[in-house]
Design an enzyme around this catalytic site. Sequence first.
Site, PDB file in Angstrom:
ATOM      1  N   ASN A   1       9.807   4.076   3.300  1.00 16.47           N
ATOM      2  CA  ASN A   1       9.514   3.772   4.468  1.00 16.47           C
ATOM      3  C   ASN A   1      10.608   2.947   4.959  1.00 16.47           C
ATOM      4  OD1 ASN A   1       6.782   3.739   3.247  1.00 16.47           O
ATOM      5  ND2 ASN A   1       6.049   3.530   5.324  1.00 16.47           N
TER       6      ASN A   1
ATOM      7  N   CYS B   1       5.326   9.275  -0.194  1.00 21.22           N
ATOM      8  CA  CYS B   1       3.526   9.574  -0.152  1.00 21.22           C
ATOM      9  C   CYS B   1       3.280  10.465  -1.321  1.00 21.22           C
ATOM     10  CB  CYS B   1       3.533  10.291   1.315  1.00 21.22           C
ATOM     11  SG  CYS B   1       1.606  10.869   1.285  1.00 21.22           S
TER      12      CYS B   1
ATOM     13  N   HIS C   1       9.522   6.683   8.385  1.00 19.58           N
ATOM     14  CA  HIS C   1      10.175   7.169   6.749  1.00 19.58           C
ATOM     15  C   HIS C   1      11.536   6.998   7.048  1.00 19.58           C
ATOM     16  CE1 HIS C   1       6.672   7.059   4.271  1.00 19.58           C
ATOM     17  NE2 HIS C   1       6.001   6.874   5.300  1.00 19.58           N
TER      18      HIS C   1
ATOM     19  N   ARG D   1       0.923  -1.180   0.027  1.00 23.07           N
ATOM     20  CA  ARG D   1      -0.084  -0.216  -0.002  1.00 23.07           C
ATOM     21  C   ARG D   1       0.790   1.153  -0.007  1.00 23.07           C
ATOM     22  NH1 ARG D   1      -0.441   4.665   2.679  1.00 23.07           N
ATOM     23  NH2 ARG D   1       0.041   3.507   4.543  1.00 23.07           N
ATOM     24  N   ASP D   2       1.581   1.291   1.012  1.00 20.69           N
ATOM     25  CA  ASP D   2       2.491   2.832   1.299  1.00 20.69           C
ATOM     26  C   ASP D   2       3.575   2.615   0.096  1.00 20.69           C
ATOM     27  OD1 ASP D   2       3.098   5.328   2.114  1.00 20.69           O
ATOM     28  OD2 ASP D   2       3.781   4.704   4.141  1.00 20.69           O
TER      29      ASP D   2
ATOM     30  N   HIS E   1       5.476   4.445  12.607  1.00 20.10           N
ATOM     31  CA  HIS E   1       5.395   4.214  11.003  1.00 20.10           C
ATOM     32  C   HIS E   1       6.681   5.281  10.777  1.00 20.10           C
ATOM     33  CE1 HIS E   1       3.146   4.002   7.220  1.00 20.10           C
ATOM     34  NE2 HIS E   1       4.060   5.105   7.139  1.00 20.10           N
TER      35      HIS E   1
HETATM   36  P1  HMG Z   1     -12.843  14.922  -2.160  1.00 20.86           P
HETATM   37  O1  HMG Z   1     -12.567  15.430  -3.652  1.00 20.86           O
HETATM   38  O2  HMG Z   1     -13.004  15.985  -1.325  1.00 20.86           O
HETATM   39  O3  HMG Z   1     -14.051  13.950  -2.270  1.00 20.86           O
HETATM   40  O4  HMG Z   1     -11.748  13.693  -1.920  1.00 20.86           O
HETATM   41  P2  HMG Z   1     -15.586  14.361  -1.966  1.00 20.86           P
HETATM   42  O5  HMG Z   1     -16.041  13.677  -0.519  1.00 20.86           O
HETATM   43  O6  HMG Z   1     -16.015  15.661  -2.121  1.00 20.86           O
HETATM   44  O7  HMG Z   1     -16.296  13.395  -3.408  1.00 20.86           O
HETATM   45  C1  HMG Z   1     -16.118  13.653  -4.519  1.00 20.86           C
HETATM   46  C2  HMG Z   1     -16.317  12.617  -5.424  1.00 20.86           C
HETATM   47  O8  HMG Z   1     -15.317  11.458  -5.102  1.00 20.86           O
HETATM   48  C3  HMG Z   1     -17.716  11.969  -5.428  1.00 20.86           C
HETATM   49  O9  HMG Z   1     -17.932  11.567  -6.556  1.00 20.86           O
HETATM   50  C4  HMG Z   1     -17.623  10.689  -4.501  1.00 20.86           C
HETATM   51  O10 HMG Z   1     -18.614   9.712  -4.671  1.00 20.86           O
HETATM   52  C5  HMG Z   1     -16.074  10.248  -4.626  1.00 20.86           C
HETATM   53  P3  HMG Z   1     -19.170  12.118  -7.396  1.00 20.86           P
HETATM   54  O11 HMG Z   1     -20.397  12.259  -6.740  1.00 20.86           O
HETATM   55  O12 HMG Z   1     -18.432  13.606  -7.685  1.00 20.86           O
HETATM   56  O13 HMG Z   1     -18.984  11.244  -8.819  1.00 20.86           O
HETATM   57  N1  HMG Z   1     -15.613   9.461  -3.588  1.00 20.86           N
HETATM   58  C6  HMG Z   1     -14.954   8.389  -3.564  1.00 20.86           C
HETATM   59  N2  HMG Z   1     -14.753   7.296  -4.700  1.00 20.86           N
HETATM   60  C7  HMG Z   1     -14.280   6.202  -4.493  1.00 20.86           C
HETATM   61  N3  HMG Z   1     -13.947   5.902  -3.288  1.00 20.86           N
HETATM   62  C8  HMG Z   1     -13.683   6.609  -2.158  1.00 20.86           C
HETATM   63  C9  HMG Z   1     -14.670   8.191  -2.594  1.00 20.86           C
HETATM   64  N4  HMG Z   1     -14.852   9.150  -1.724  1.00 20.86           N
HETATM   65  C10 HMG Z   1     -15.316   9.962  -2.484  1.00 20.86           C
HETATM   66  N5  HMG Z   1     -13.417   6.422  -0.903  1.00 20.86           N
HETATM   67  C11 HMG Z   1     -11.023  12.029  -0.490  1.00 20.86           C
HETATM   68  C12 HMG Z   1     -11.659  13.364  -0.280  1.00 20.86           C
HETATM   69  C13 HMG Z   1     -10.942  11.465   0.970  1.00 20.86           C
HETATM   70  C14 HMG Z   1     -11.968  11.008  -1.077  1.00 20.86           C
HETATM   71  C15 HMG Z   1      -9.745  12.162  -1.149  1.00 20.86           C
HETATM   72  O14 HMG Z   1      -9.010  13.125  -0.704  1.00 20.86           O
HETATM   73  C16 HMG Z   1      -8.940  10.769  -1.148  1.00 20.86           C
HETATM   74  O15 HMG Z   1      -9.302   9.909  -1.754  1.00 20.86           O
HETATM   75  N6  HMG Z   1      -7.845  10.937  -0.551  1.00 20.86           N
HETATM   76  C17 HMG Z   1      -6.860   9.776  -0.135  1.00 20.86           C
HETATM   77  C18 HMG Z   1      -5.559  10.385  -0.323  1.00 20.86           C
HETATM   78  C19 HMG Z   1      -4.511   8.984  -0.271  1.00 20.86           C
HETATM   79  O16 HMG Z   1      -4.736   8.047  -0.106  1.00 20.86           O
HETATM   80  N7  HMG Z   1      -3.282   9.608   0.603  1.00 20.86           N
HETATM   81  C20 HMG Z   1      -2.112   8.540   0.760  1.00 20.86           C
HETATM   82  C21 HMG Z   1      -2.540   7.818   2.047  1.00 20.86           C
HETATM   83  S1  HMG Z   1      -1.964   8.688   3.576  1.00 20.86           S
HETATM   84  C22 HMG Z   1      -0.265   8.173   3.789  1.00 20.86           C
HETATM   85  O17 HMG Z   1      -0.012   7.733   2.788  1.00 20.86           O
HETATM   86  C23 HMG Z   1       0.293   8.441   5.183  1.00 20.86           C
HETATM   87  C24 HMG Z   1       0.623   7.108   5.704  1.00 20.86           C
HETATM   88  O18 HMG Z   1       1.320   6.156   5.063  1.00 20.86           O
HETATM   89  C25 HMG Z   1       1.210   7.412   7.244  1.00 20.86           C
HETATM   90  C26 HMG Z   1       2.441   8.325   7.019  1.00 20.86           C
HETATM   91  O19 HMG Z   1       3.244   8.074   6.277  1.00 20.86           O
HETATM   92  O20 HMG Z   1       2.317   9.411   7.598  1.00 20.86           O
HETATM   93  C27 HMG Z   1      -0.888   6.384   6.020  1.00 20.86           C
HETATM   94 MG    MG Z   2       3.654   6.178   4.949  1.00 23.06          MG
END
Ligand code: HMG
Ligand code: MG
Length: 313
Positions: free
Chosen positions: A261, A252, A221, A27-28, A219
């Site tokens: 990581n 990320c 990096h 995933r990450d 976690h």
């Molecule tokens: P948004 O644009 O604000 O979404 O994104 P919304 O709520 O306004 O919805 C817009 C559209 O997206 C809608 O569709 C929703 O249905 C659809 P429309 O009606 O316009 O056709 N939608 C979805 N579709 C599929 N699956 C969903 C979903 N949600 C809404 N789940 C949102 C907000 C949270 C969805 C967006 O910002 C997002 O997906 N972000 C994810 C980013 C991400 O994955 N980043 C990496 C992970 S974090 C990380 O890596 C850190 C970590 O490793 C720890 C560390 O290292 O610190 C964990």
């Molecule tokens: Mg991470």
Amino acid sequence: MTVEGLPMAVPAAGLPARVRIHEVGARDGLQNEKSTVPTEVKAEFVRRLADAGLTTIEATSFVHPKWVPQLADAEQLFPLVAGLPVDLPVLVPNERGLDRALSLHATRVAVFASATESFAKANLNRTVDEALAMFEPVVTKAQAQDLHVRGYLSMCFGDPWEGAVPVPQVVRVCRALVDMGCDELSLGDTIGVATPGHVTALLAALEEAGIPAAAVGVHFHDTYGQALANTYAALQHGVTTVDASAGGLGGCPYAKSATGNLATEDLVWMLRGLGIDTGVDLDRLVATSAWMAEQLGRPSPSRTVRALSHKEQ
Ligand code: HMG
Ligand code: MG
């Protein structure tokens, strides 16, 4: 290949007997690849990680496919690995994500908050508190269905836009995630700027706020080469869950300064040397990362993978 008896196991005082590795490579790691890895290769990666003895393997994310195109195949991937005898947590940012995960019978989910406003905006298109409000019904619904819920918190030590992140700011969001019902936390050093004293200070502050080390994973990096030192500090403080990524894959997509990581192999090497059990077969894991590096067309950044792959030739 490892040499029998190396590293020599010499336990140190005050460390746990066993550490649970929360493997995040699929995933990450893969969410940050420039190219999208074919679904079957991802599934094979997860299978090989399970075969190497990892028991918690984060499989994918049910996020918006436009935000993380590399994981847009979550619906296709998850059923390919669901039968493995391991825990397969998945990331879900909102109810839409949780419903997607539930429809595939996922049993472990993770929400992912931010300690800083800048990253909350970049990663979730929300303020910190708006993101927490988004997670609340997700955690409630997941708990009602007996799912295990992890609460990630990013930028716990530093942020590329805001600099150093004050400890109380981190503790506040941790407390909110625990109060919401998260079963465990994962403290993310998203851009790899933590140092051991800072790790100890945060863990002590969390304990003071009623969040014991037993409920916390770390976690790290490895941007500045501090991930193992930070892990050691966390173990000394009672942490027994450590996130790592096979071969050191990762970064990320919404924090460009984040590099890989902590490599699972580097972690396993250190823990073996300390006589700490992980259940991981290091040779199999190195072979898996060497195979994955071939798929990705570049060598693994893990020192341990490089050292042990070299010995094989
Ligand atoms: P948004 O644009 O604000 O979404 O994104 P919304 O709520 O306004 O919805 C817009 C559209 O997206 C809608 O569709 C929703 O249905 C659809 P429309 O009606 O316009 O056709 N939608 C979805 N579709 C599929 N699956 C969903 C979903 N949600 C809404 N789940 C949102 C907000 C949270 C969805 C967006 O910002 C997002 O997906 N972000 C994810 C980013 C991400 O994955 N980043 C990496 C992970 S974090 C990380 O890596 C850190 C970590 O490793 C720890 C560390 O290292 O610190 C964990
Ligand atoms: Mg991470």
